[in-house]
Design a protein around this motif. Sequence first.
Motif, PDB file in Angstrom:
ATOM      1  N   ALA A 127      -6.795 -21.374 -12.985  1.00  0.00           N
ATOM      2  CA  ALA A 127      -5.410 -21.421 -12.515  1.00  0.00           C
ATOM      3  C   ALA A 127      -5.054 -20.195 -11.681  1.00  0.00           C
ATOM      4  O   ALA A 127      -4.266 -20.283 -10.746  1.00  0.00           O
ATOM      5  CB  ALA A 127      -4.463 -21.547 -13.701  1.00  0.00           C
ATOM      6  N   THR A 128      -5.643 -19.072 -12.038  1.00  0.00           N
ATOM      7  CA  THR A 128      -5.355 -17.827 -11.309  1.00  0.00           C
ATOM      8  C   THR A 128      -6.648 -17.070 -11.062  1.00  0.00           C
ATOM      9  O   THR A 128      -7.661 -17.285 -11.734  1.00  0.00           O
ATOM     10  CB  THR A 128      -4.410 -16.914 -12.120  1.00  0.00           C
ATOM     11  N   HIS A 129      -6.577 -16.162 -10.132  1.00  0.00           N
ATOM     12  CA  HIS A 129      -7.698 -15.259  -9.864  1.00  0.00           C
ATOM     13  C   HIS A 129      -8.019 -14.448 -11.121  1.00  0.00           C
ATOM     14  O   HIS A 129      -9.183 -14.218 -11.458  1.00  0.00           O
ATOM     15  CB  HIS A 129      -7.312 -14.355  -8.684  1.00  0.00           C
ATOM     16  N   LEU A 130      -6.976 -14.038 -11.832  1.00  0.00           N
ATOM     17  CA  LEU A 130      -7.174 -13.246 -13.047  1.00  0.00           C
ATOM     18  C   LEU A 130      -7.945 -14.027 -14.104  1.00  0.00           C
ATOM     19  O   LEU A 130      -8.737 -13.457 -14.856  1.00  0.00           O
ATOM     20  CB  LEU A 130      -5.825 -12.789 -13.619  1.00  0.00           C
ATOM     21  N   GLU A 131      -7.712 -15.321 -14.160  1.00  0.00           N
ATOM     22  CA  GLU A 131      -8.432 -16.140 -15.139  1.00  0.00           C
ATOM     23  C   GLU A 131      -9.927 -16.166 -14.813  1.00  0.00           C
ATOM     24  O   GLU A 131     -10.771 -16.076 -15.709  1.00  0.00           O
ATOM     25  CB  GLU A 131      -7.867 -17.556 -15.170  1.00  0.00           C
ATOM     26  N   LEU A 132     -10.267 -16.255 -13.544  1.00  0.00           N
ATOM     27  CA  LEU A 132     -11.677 -16.218 -13.138  1.00  0.00           C
ATOM     28  C   LEU A 132     -12.276 -14.850 -13.439  1.00  0.00           C
ATOM     29  O   LEU A 132     -13.387 -14.754 -13.969  1.00  0.00           O
ATOM     30  CB  LEU A 132     -11.826 -16.566 -11.654  1.00  0.00           C
ATOM     31  N   LEU A 133     -11.554 -13.784 -13.137  1.00  0.00           N
ATOM     32  CA  LEU A 133     -12.048 -12.431 -13.447  1.00  0.00           C
ATOM     33  C   LEU A 133     -12.283 -12.275 -14.943  1.00  0.00           C
ATOM     34  O   LEU A 133     -13.277 -11.662 -15.367  1.00  0.00           O
ATOM     35  CB  LEU A 133     -11.071 -11.369 -12.949  1.00  0.00           C
ATOM     36  N   SER A 134     -11.392 -12.822 -15.753  1.00  0.00           N
ATOM     37  CA  SER A 134     -11.549 -12.748 -17.208  1.00  0.00           C
ATOM     38  C   SER A 134     -12.796 -13.487 -17.670  1.00  0.00           C
ATOM     39  O   SER A 134     -13.510 -13.033 -18.561  1.00  0.00           O
ATOM     40  CB  SER A 134     -10.312 -13.301 -17.914  1.00  0.00           C
ATOM     41  N   ALA A 135     -13.067 -14.638 -17.057  1.00  0.00           N
ATOM     42  CA  ALA A 135     -14.263 -15.414 -17.412  1.00  0.00           C
ATOM     43  C   ALA A 135     -15.533 -14.643 -17.042  1.00  0.00           C
ATOM     44  O   ALA A 135     -16.511 -14.659 -17.784  1.00  0.00           O
ATOM     45  CB  ALA A 135     -14.239 -16.767 -16.715  1.00  0.00           C
ATOM     46  N   ILE A 136     -15.499 -13.952 -15.922  1.00  0.00           N
ATOM     47  CA  ILE A 136     -16.645 -13.132 -15.503  1.00  0.00           C
ATOM     48  C   ILE A 136     -16.828 -11.965 -16.473  1.00  0.00           C
ATOM     49  O   ILE A 136     -17.935 -11.687 -16.935  1.00  0.00           O
ATOM     50  CB  ILE A 136     -16.452 -12.645 -14.052  1.00  0.00           C
ATOM     51  N   ALA A 137     -15.730 -11.293 -16.818  1.00  0.00           N
ATOM     52  CA  ALA A 137     -15.800 -10.162 -17.753  1.00  0.00           C
ATOM     53  C   ALA A 137     -16.298 -10.607 -19.128  1.00  0.00           C
ATOM     54  O   ALA A 137     -17.013  -9.856 -19.801  1.00  0.00           O
ATOM     55  CB  ALA A 137     -14.431  -9.502 -17.880  1.00  0.00           C
ATOM     56  N   ARG A 138     -15.934 -11.811 -19.515  1.00  0.00           N
ATOM     57  CA  ARG A 138     -16.400 -12.324 -20.814  1.00  0.00           C
ATOM     58  C   ARG A 138     -17.927 -12.321 -20.875  1.00  0.00           C
ATOM     59  O   ARG A 138     -18.519 -11.988 -21.900  1.00  0.00           O
ATOM     60  CB  ARG A 138     -15.866 -13.732 -21.056  1.00  0.00           C
ATOM     61  N   ARG A 139     -18.567 -12.683 -19.774  1.00  0.00           N
ATOM     62  CA  ARG A 139     -20.032 -12.655 -19.721  1.00  0.00           C
ATOM     63  C   ARG A 139     -20.548 -11.243 -19.981  1.00  0.00           C
ATOM     64  O   ARG A 139     -21.553 -11.057 -20.655  1.00  0.00           O
ATOM     65  CB  ARG A 139     -20.542 -13.145 -18.369  1.00  0.00           C
ATOM     66  N   GLY A 140     -19.872 -10.249 -19.429  1.00  0.00           N
ATOM     67  CA  GLY A 140     -20.274  -8.863 -19.662  1.00  0.00           C
ATOM     68  C   GLY A 140     -20.129  -8.473 -21.118  1.00  0.00           C
ATOM     69  O   GLY A 140     -21.021  -7.850 -21.697  1.00  0.00           O
TER      70      GLY A 140
ATOM     71  N   LEU B 211      -7.216  -7.997 -15.925  1.00  0.00           N
ATOM     72  CA  LEU B 211      -7.662  -9.181 -16.660  1.00  0.00           C
ATOM     73  C   LEU B 211      -6.546  -9.798 -17.485  1.00  0.00           C
ATOM     74  O   LEU B 211      -5.616  -9.120 -17.905  1.00  0.00           O
ATOM     75  CB  LEU B 211      -8.815  -8.809 -17.592  1.00  0.00           C
ATOM     76  N   GLU B 212      -6.699 -11.064 -17.752  1.00  0.00           N
ATOM     77  CA  GLU B 212      -5.834 -11.750 -18.701  1.00  0.00           C
ATOM     78  C   GLU B 212      -6.606 -11.804 -20.010  1.00  0.00           C
ATOM     79  O   GLU B 212      -7.320 -12.760 -20.286  1.00  0.00           O
ATOM     80  CB  GLU B 212      -5.477 -13.145 -18.187  1.00  0.00           C
ATOM     81  N   SER B 213      -6.476 -10.759 -20.789  1.00  0.00           N
ATOM     82  CA  SER B 213      -7.317 -10.590 -21.967  1.00  0.00           C
ATOM     83  C   SER B 213      -7.171 -11.692 -22.997  1.00  0.00           C
ATOM     84  O   SER B 213      -8.070 -11.933 -23.778  1.00  0.00           O
ATOM     85  CB  SER B 213      -7.027  -9.237 -22.627  1.00  0.00           C
ATOM     86  N   GLY B 214      -6.049 -12.360 -23.022  1.00  0.00           N
ATOM     87  CA  GLY B 214      -5.854 -13.428 -23.987  1.00  0.00           C
ATOM     88  C   GLY B 214      -6.484 -14.744 -23.571  1.00  0.00           C
ATOM     89  O   GLY B 214      -6.570 -15.665 -24.364  1.00  0.00           O
ATOM     90  N   HIS B 215      -6.930 -14.852 -22.336  1.00  0.00           N
ATOM     91  CA  HIS B 215      -7.510 -16.103 -21.843  1.00  0.00           C
ATOM     92  C   HIS B 215      -8.996 -16.188 -22.160  1.00  0.00           C
ATOM     93  O   HIS B 215      -9.694 -15.182 -22.194  1.00  0.00           O
ATOM     94  CB  HIS B 215      -7.331 -16.215 -20.326  1.00  0.00           C
ATOM     95  N   LEU B 216      -9.451 -17.384 -22.362  1.00  0.00           N
ATOM     96  CA  LEU B 216     -10.876 -17.676 -22.506  1.00  0.00           C
ATOM     97  C   LEU B 216     -11.540 -16.895 -23.624  1.00  0.00           C
ATOM     98  O   LEU B 216     -12.729 -16.620 -23.572  1.00  0.00           O
ATOM     99  CB  LEU B 216     -11.613 -17.406 -21.183  1.00  0.00           C
ATOM    100  N   GLY B 217     -10.775 -16.478 -24.608  1.00  0.00           N
ATOM    101  CA  GLY B 217     -11.369 -15.767 -25.737  1.00  0.00           C
ATOM    102  C   GLY B 217     -11.879 -14.388 -25.404  1.00  0.00           C
ATOM    103  O   GLY B 217     -12.733 -13.867 -26.109  1.00  0.00           O
ATOM    104  N   LEU B 218     -11.370 -13.749 -24.339  1.00  0.00           N
ATOM    105  CA  LEU B 218     -11.877 -12.430 -23.957  1.00  0.00           C
ATOM    106  C   LEU B 218     -11.686 -11.416 -25.081  1.00  0.00           C
ATOM    107  O   LEU B 218     -12.587 -10.660 -25.396  1.00  0.00           O
ATOM    108  CB  LEU B 218     -11.205 -11.952 -22.669  1.00  0.00           C
ATOM    109  N   ARG B 219     -10.531 -11.446 -25.700  1.00  0.00           N
ATOM    110  CA  ARG B 219     -10.315 -10.527 -26.832  1.00  0.00           C
ATOM    111  C   ARG B 219     -11.270 -10.845 -27.979  1.00  0.00           C
ATOM    112  O   ARG B 219     -11.765  -9.949 -28.640  1.00  0.00           O
ATOM    113  CB  ARG B 219      -8.874 -10.607 -27.318  1.00  0.00           C
ATOM    114  N   ASP B 220     -11.515 -12.128 -28.185  1.00  0.00           N
ATOM    115  CA  ASP B 220     -12.429 -12.527 -29.251  1.00  0.00           C
ATOM    116  C   ASP B 220     -13.851 -12.065 -28.967  1.00  0.00           C
ATOM    117  O   ASP B 220     -14.658 -11.925 -29.886  1.00  0.00           O
ATOM    118  CB  ASP B 220     -12.420 -14.051 -29.425  1.00  0.00           C
TER     119      ASP B 220
END
Length: 192
Positions: free
Chosen positions: A49-62, A112-121
């Motif tokens: 939905a947003t650029h931030l959501e994609l960035l969060s998904a990329i960071a999750r991989r890290g 980042l949108e830390s609450g999206h895609l389980g990034l905090r988790d």
Amino acid sequence: MQESESGLRARLIDVGVDLVTREGAQALTLREIARRAGVSHGAPRRYFATHLELLSAIARRGFEELGRRATAAVEDGTASPRAQVSALGRVYLEFALGNRGMYELMFRHDLLESGHLGLRDTSLPLFGRLVELVVQVRPDADARLVAGALWANLHGIAQLWGWGSLQLATDTDDFGPLLRSSLEAHLGPVGE
């Protein structure tokens, strides 16, 4: 054959991971990710939905990769708590220095949108493990604060080492002594 929706979503993340690894966080634009994925510049918006959501998904991989390395470093948990903290510190620094673009993205919670895609988790369990170990080494202290200060110290070492400042200031080419000094500062001398 048409690529599945989940397949294209994963490919956009894969391209982002590759891009941040090669060129750093500043290169992560929707247009560039789409171009490298071979899709229209509007395609990522269908999956994120947003650029931030994609960035969060990329960071999750890290965070997932850092978590795997941390788990491997402490193996079965039979080493002393202090040795495990030391192993986690070494893994953290090695990851930060070997994956500078990803590392920068992972800790830019302002991006980042830390609450999206389980990034905090994905990110908080590693800190929780550090807190558990600090409790065992320093039962007299507020373990969350000590772990937070230690993490901040390691983060500073990683940043200054990556910029070449610490090598110049300390006249060393090994961050090991800095790691040991940081552990002593936050956990007390070995044997205490």
